[in-house]
Design a protein around this motif. Structure first.
Motif, mmCIF file in Angstrom:
data_model
loop_
_atom_site.group_PDB
_atom_site.id
_atom_site.type_symbol
_atom_site.label_atom_id
_atom_site.label_comp_id
_atom_site.label_asym_id
_atom_site.label_seq_id
_atom_site.Cartn_x
_atom_site.Cartn_y
_atom_site.Cartn_z
ATOM 1 N N GLU A 6 -14.467 -5.906 -0.602
ATOM 2 C CA GLU A 6 -15.436 -4.849 -0.910
ATOM 3 C C GLU A 6 -15.395 -3.739 0.146
ATOM 4 O OE1 GLU A 6 -19.187 -6.751 -1.192
ATOM 5 O OE2 GLU A 6 -18.891 -7.419 -3.264
ATOM 6 N N GLU A 7 -15.327 -4.139 1.412
ATOM 7 C CA GLU A 7 -15.278 -3.158 2.489
ATOM 8 C C GLU A 7 -13.970 -2.363 2.458
ATOM 9 O OE1 GLU A 7 -17.395 -2.112 4.680
ATOM 10 O OE2 GLU A 7 -19.023 -3.539 4.458
ATOM 11 N N GLN A 8 -12.873 -3.031 2.163
ATOM 12 C CA GLN A 8 -11.586 -2.340 2.071
ATOM 13 C C GLN A 8 -11.602 -1.302 0.952
ATOM 14 O OE1 GLN A 8 -8.925 -5.630 1.551
ATOM 15 N NE2 GLN A 8 -8.605 -5.944 3.740
ATOM 16 N N VAL A 9 -12.188 -1.670 -0.180
ATOM 17 C CA VAL A 9 -12.279 -0.753 -1.323
ATOM 18 C C VAL A 9 -13.163 0.439 -0.960
ATOM 19 C CG1 VAL A 9 -13.176 -0.482 -3.672
ATOM 20 C CG2 VAL A 9 -11.834 -2.508 -3.080
ATOM 21 N N ARG A 10 -14.282 0.165 -0.313
ATOM 22 C CA ARG A 10 -15.201 1.234 0.084
ATOM 23 C C ARG A 10 -14.514 2.213 1.049
ATOM 24 N NH1 ARG A 10 -19.056 -1.837 1.823
ATOM 25 N NH2 ARG A 10 -20.157 -1.918 -0.150
ATOM 26 N N PHE A 11 -13.783 1.658 2.003
ATOM 27 C CA PHE A 11 -13.075 2.497 2.974
ATOM 28 C C PHE A 11 -12.005 3.332 2.280
ATOM 29 C CE2 PHE A 11 -9.741 3.507 5.950
ATOM 30 C CZ PHE A 11 -10.388 3.806 7.137
ATOM 31 N N LYS A 12 -11.220 2.706 1.411
ATOM 32 C CA LYS A 12 -10.111 3.406 0.756
ATOM 33 C C LYS A 12 -10.618 4.496 -0.176
ATOM 34 C CE LYS A 12 -5.660 3.691 0.676
ATOM 35 N NZ LYS A 12 -4.910 4.004 1.918
ATOM 36 N N MET A 13 -11.761 4.272 -0.807
ATOM 37 C CA MET A 13 -12.341 5.299 -1.669
ATOM 38 C C MET A 13 -12.796 6.493 -0.845
ATOM 39 S SD MET A 13 -14.518 3.117 -4.502
ATOM 40 C CE MET A 13 -15.131 4.620 -5.263
ATOM 41 N N LYS A 14 -13.302 6.226 0.353
ATOM 42 C CA LYS A 14 -13.795 7.296 1.219
ATOM 43 C C LYS A 14 -12.639 8.041 1.877
ATOM 44 C CE LYS A 14 -16.946 9.612 3.512
ATOM 45 N NZ LYS A 14 -17.811 10.595 2.832
ATOM 46 N N TYR A 15 -11.625 7.287 2.311
ATOM 47 C CA TYR A 15 -10.500 7.894 3.030
ATOM 48 C C TYR A 15 -9.165 7.448 2.421
ATOM 49 C CZ TYR A 15 -14.233 8.895 6.297
ATOM 50 O OH TYR A 15 -15.418 9.331 6.851
ATOM 51 N N PRO A 16 -8.845 7.971 1.248
ATOM 52 C CA PRO A 16 -7.611 7.556 0.556
ATOM 53 C C PRO A 16 -6.328 7.953 1.285
ATOM 54 C CG PRO A 16 -8.632 9.426 -0.564
ATOM 55 C CD PRO A 16 -9.618 8.944 0.445
ATOM 56 N N ASP A 17 -6.420 8.910 2.213
ATOM 57 C CA ASP A 17 -5.226 9.349 2.935
ATOM 58 C C ASP A 17 -5.031 8.616 4.265
ATOM 59 O OD1 ASP A 17 -7.419 10.453 4.186
ATOM 60 O OD2 ASP A 17 -6.644 12.502 4.244
ATOM 61 N N TYR A 18 -5.827 7.577 4.525
ATOM 62 C CA TYR A 18 -5.651 6.797 5.744
ATOM 63 C C TYR A 18 -4.235 6.231 5.770
ATOM 64 C CZ TYR A 18 -6.709 3.422 9.468
ATOM 65 O OH TYR A 18 -6.713 2.710 10.646
ATOM 66 N N PRO A 19 -3.524 6.363 6.899
ATOM 67 C CA PRO A 19 -2.083 6.078 6.901
ATOM 68 C C PRO A 19 -1.664 4.611 6.904
ATOM 69 C CG PRO A 19 -2.788 6.800 9.075
ATOM 70 C CD PRO A 19 -3.962 6.969 8.165
ATOM 71 N N LEU A 20 -2.589 3.679 7.120
ATOM 72 C CA LEU A 20 -2.212 2.269 7.144
ATOM 73 C C LEU A 20 -2.659 1.555 5.878
ATOM 74 C CD1 LEU A 20 -3.114 1.142 10.790
ATOM 75 C CD2 LEU A 20 -0.937 2.005 9.925
ATOM 76 N N SER A 21 -1.932 0.518 5.510
ATOM 77 C CA SER A 21 -2.349 -0.352 4.417
ATOM 78 C C SER A 21 -3.507 -1.210 4.906
ATOM 79 C CB SER A 21 -1.197 -1.250 3.972
ATOM 80 O OG SER A 21 -1.666 -2.259 3.096
ATOM 81 N N LEU A 22 -4.554 -1.302 4.113
ATOM 82 C CA LEU A 22 -5.741 -2.046 4.519
ATOM 83 C C LEU A 22 -5.706 -3.504 4.087
ATOM 84 C CD1 LEU A 22 -8.481 0.600 3.623
ATOM 85 C CD2 LEU A 22 -7.556 0.100 5.890
#
Length: 209
Positions: A6-22
């Motif tokens: 859930e936290e990974q999804v929330r983070f990726k939705m907020k910052y989709p351009d983050y350079p690392l795989s979560l």
């Protein structure tokens, strides 16, 4: 769906351009009150803006009015625009604060441990420290900060020294070596308020063991 996903999804939705795989990274949403006023640590935020205000305009109006370099101003506007609607949200990635959403200007890859070692070995002033496992934080920051200043200078058409002054004086930012493997500028109010360890601590541990 478990908490980690859930936290990974929330983070990726907020910052989709983050350079690392979560996929294998532990992420955590940080709960901070919008009414808090970042303060302390070198007299930051003397204007007394609340966190809620700063989340939506990280580079404050007083600074925006005095930025003279057009490219520098563009980068500041870009950061403010990115956060103007929903506002910056602080997360932790692998237990460390993540400033990705507050980045200002160019993003430069930081050296790996082996790359840092080779850079320091080439400099007579630091080579002995590497061999004797007594590398300091200042030695590491001298390398990473120079990488950022050089890139800023290239982007702005100014010298490395002028770029260094622009970071602190015009933008009131600090160089930040992020856990994502990059260094970029971050507003001082956030960099000092969210106390953190990270790249430098990791380098010291690995190079001096």
């Amino acid at each position: 769906m478990n908490r980690m996903i859930e936290e990974q999804v929330r983070f990726k939705m907020k910052y989709p351009d983050y350079p690392l795989s979560l996929e294998k990274l532990d992420t955590e949403t940080c709960i901070v009150s919008d009414s808090d006023i970042p303060s302390g640590s070198g007299g930051i935020n003397g204007e007394r803006y609340t966190y809620g205000q700063l989340r939506h305009q990280p580079i404050i109006p007083e600074l925006m009015r005095n930025i003279t370099n057009s490219q520098l101003k563009h980068y500041a506007e870009e950061c403010n625009s990115r956060n103007s609607q929903e506002g910056f949200c602080m997360f932790k990635v692998e237990g460390e604060y993540c400033f990705w959403g507050l980045r200002v200007g160019p993003v430069v890859r930081t050296p790996s441990t082996s790359e840092m070692k080779q850079i320091l070995l080439k400099n007579p002033k630091t080579a002995q420290a590497v061999k004797e496992h007594r590398v300091t934080a200042a030695m590491i920051r001298a390398v990473t900060y120079d990488l950022l200043r050089e890139e800023l200078g290239r982007c702005y058409g100014i010298s490395k020294e002028e770029a260094g002054l622009a970071i602190g004086n015009q933008l009131d930012c600090a160089p930040h070596e992020d856990g994502s493997g990059y260094i970029f500028m971050v507003p001082n109010w956030a960099h000092k308020w969210f106390r953190h360890d990270g790249y430098v601590s990791k380098m010291l541990s690995e190079m001096n063991q």
